[in-house]
Design a protein around this motif. Structure first.
Motif, PDB file in Angstrom:
ATOM      1  N   THR A   1       7.241  85.305  -4.941  1.00 19.09           N
ATOM      2  CA  THR A   1       8.603  85.373  -5.472  1.00 19.09           C
ATOM      3  C   THR A   1       9.551  85.685  -4.311  1.00 19.09           C
ATOM      4  O   THR A   1       9.120  85.820  -3.161  1.00 19.09           O
ATOM      5  N   ASP A   2      10.825  85.867  -4.618  1.00 22.74           N
ATOM      6  CA  ASP A   2      11.818  86.210  -3.590  1.00 22.74           C
ATOM      7  C   ASP A   2      11.466  87.483  -2.828  1.00 22.74           C
ATOM      8  O   ASP A   2      11.904  87.680  -1.710  1.00 22.74           O
ATOM      9  N   SER A   3      10.658  88.338  -3.439  1.00 24.98           N
ATOM     10  CA  SER A   3      10.281  89.603  -2.799  1.00 24.98           C
ATOM     11  C   SER A   3       9.280  89.396  -1.658  1.00 24.98           C
ATOM     12  O   SER A   3       9.005  90.313  -0.901  1.00 24.98           O
ATOM     13  N   GLY A   4       8.709  88.177  -1.558  1.00 18.72           N
ATOM     14  CA  GLY A   4       7.680  87.929  -0.562  1.00 18.72           C
ATOM     15  C   GLY A   4       6.309  88.368  -1.036  1.00 18.72           C
ATOM     16  O   GLY A   4       5.343  88.376  -0.280  1.00 18.72           O
ATOM     17  N   LYS A   5       6.216  88.755  -2.308  1.00 20.56           N
ATOM     18  CA  LYS A   5       4.949  89.206  -2.907  1.00 20.56           C
ATOM     19  C   LYS A   5       4.630  88.329  -4.119  1.00 20.56           C
ATOM     20  O   LYS A   5       5.503  87.660  -4.662  1.00 20.56           O
ATOM     21  N   VAL A   6       3.369  88.393  -4.544  1.00 24.09           N
ATOM     22  CA  VAL A   6       2.986  87.711  -5.777  1.00 24.09           C
ATOM     23  C   VAL A   6       3.535  88.507  -6.962  1.00 24.09           C
ATOM     24  O   VAL A   6       3.769  89.709  -6.844  1.00 24.09           O
TER      25      VAL A   6
ATOM     26  N   PRO B   1       6.260  77.357 -11.144  1.00 24.18           N
ATOM     27  CA  PRO B   1       7.207  78.156 -11.934  1.00 24.18           C
ATOM     28  C   PRO B   1       8.488  78.472 -11.157  1.00 24.18           C
ATOM     29  O   PRO B   1       8.458  78.630  -9.937  1.00 24.18           O
ATOM     30  N   ALA B   2       9.593  78.569 -11.890  1.00 24.28           N
ATOM     31  CA  ALA B   2      10.909  78.781 -11.274  1.00 24.28           C
ATOM     32  C   ALA B   2      10.981  80.068 -10.445  1.00 24.28           C
ATOM     33  O   ALA B   2      11.720  80.129  -9.466  1.00 24.28           O
ATOM     34  N   ASN B   3      10.213  81.104 -10.826  1.00 21.22           N
ATOM     35  CA  ASN B   3      10.294  82.373 -10.088  1.00 21.22           C
ATOM     36  C   ASN B   3       9.534  82.332  -8.759  1.00 21.22           C
ATOM     37  O   ASN B   3       9.653  83.228  -7.944  1.00 21.22           O
ATOM     38  N   ILE B   4       8.752  81.280  -8.551  1.00 22.10           N
ATOM     39  CA  ILE B   4       8.006  81.130  -7.292  1.00 22.10           C
ATOM     40  C   ILE B   4       8.896  80.396  -6.296  1.00 22.10           C
ATOM     41  O   ILE B   4       9.270  79.245  -6.514  1.00 22.10           O
ATOM     42  N   THR B   5       9.232  81.065  -5.200  1.00 23.59           N
ATOM     43  CA  THR B   5      10.122  80.446  -4.217  1.00 23.59           C
ATOM     44  C   THR B   5       9.414  80.089  -2.913  1.00 23.59           C
ATOM     45  O   THR B   5       9.962  79.371  -2.093  1.00 23.59           O
ATOM     46  N   ARG B   6       8.169  80.593  -2.738  1.00 19.41           N
ATOM     47  CA  ARG B   6       7.393  80.271  -1.529  1.00 19.41           C
ATOM     48  C   ARG B   6       5.924  80.176  -1.891  1.00 19.41           C
ATOM     49  O   ARG B   6       5.435  80.923  -2.740  1.00 19.41           O
TER      50      ARG B   6
ATOM     51  N   PHE C   1      -1.186  79.690   8.008  1.00 22.46           N
ATOM     52  CA  PHE C   1      -0.925  78.413   8.675  1.00 22.46           C
ATOM     53  C   PHE C   1       0.524  77.978   8.478  1.00 22.46           C
ATOM     54  O   PHE C   1       1.181  77.546   9.402  1.00 22.46           O
ATOM     55  N   GLY C   2       1.017  78.096   7.238  1.00 25.79           N
ATOM     56  CA  GLY C   2       2.386  77.680   6.967  1.00 25.79           C
ATOM     57  C   GLY C   2       2.748  77.960   5.530  1.00 25.79           C
ATOM     58  O   GLY C   2       1.916  78.456   4.758  1.00 25.79           O
ATOM     59  N   GLU C   3       3.995  77.645   5.170  1.00 29.64           N
ATOM     60  CA  GLU C   3       4.384  77.846   3.783  1.00 29.64           C
ATOM     61  C   GLU C   3       5.404  76.803   3.330  1.00 29.64           C
ATOM     62  O   GLU C   3       6.221  76.332   4.118  1.00 29.64           O
ATOM     63  N   LEU C   4       5.281  76.468   2.059  1.00 30.34           N
ATOM     64  CA  LEU C   4       6.299  75.665   1.390  1.00 30.34           C
ATOM     65  C   LEU C   4       7.302  76.652   0.832  1.00 30.34           C
ATOM     66  O   LEU C   4       6.911  77.713   0.336  1.00 30.34           O
ATOM     67  N   TYR C   5       8.574  76.335   0.916  1.00 34.49           N
ATOM     68  CA  TYR C   5       9.552  77.236   0.313  1.00 34.49           C
ATOM     69  C   TYR C   5      10.707  76.429  -0.269  1.00 34.49           C
ATOM     70  O   TYR C   5      11.002  75.319   0.160  1.00 34.49           O
TER      71      TYR C   5
END
Length: 193
Positions: A50-55, A100-105, A158-162
């Protein structure tokens, strides 16, 4: 022609590919010639953040023991125990339209299974890469060859989608971690016990 990324580089996936929703994230590596007395078992995983950088819950951690996110948006396609052979060693399918919409990364990580017991680390791994291709056409969109010299790390991001303004982008991170999967889980808010 896929975009070849350098560490820290960010690129948009969906801007030049309107309508793109189904992608496959391929992760690969070779084990170098140093004999540690055991085979290497590297494991790819995805953390939906989420935006917090946590699950938001344990269920947002997708890996070989929990291969499919409840949303259907992220699915691990199976565990490769040796890393032998050409191409992707492990793959994670992402349907951007189902995330889901709350997942940003979505962070893509690789850890070495039983690294401490086997006295293994990423310094013994060569040619590590992450690539993203269009699931429908098979066309490779981007690739990031880590090329980093990790000497003592037993896990790597390795990397992230955001998500950024309704656009999906990719960030080539290439960051090592000591402490294996437990350290990664703690970083992303999961109790690994």
């Amino acid at each position: 022609m896929p975009i070849s990324l350098k560490k820290g580089q960010k690129v948009s996936l969906t801007k030049d590919n309107p309508g793109l929703s189904k992608v496959v994230v391929g992760l690969g590596w070779d084990v170098n010639a140093f004999d540690t007395g055991g085979s290497f078992d590297l494991d790819a995983a995805a953390f939906l953040l989420t935006d917090s950088g946590k699950v938001s819950s344990q269920a947002d951690f997708v890996f070989f023991n929990s291969p499919k996110h409840a949303s259907g948006g992220v699915e691990h396609l199976g565990d490769n125990l040796t890393g032998e052979g050409e191409g992707d060693d492990e793959q994670i399918k992402v349907d951007l339209s189902l995330v889901p919409a709350n997942i940003t990364r979505i962070a893509f990580t690789v850890t070495i299974y039983e690294a401490e017991q086997r006295r293994q680390n990423f310094g013994q791994v060569n040619n590590a890469f992450i690539r993203i291709y269009n699931e429908l056409t098979g066309e490779e969109i981007l690739r990031y060859d880590l090329g980093e010299d990790f000497s003592i790390e037993t896990a790597a991001i390795f990397g992230e989608l955001y998500k950024n303004n309704n656009e999906w982008k990719f960030n080539a991170i290439g960051s090592g971690f000591q402490g294996g999967l437990g350290a990664l889980c703690a970083n992303y808010g999961i109790d690994a016990e």
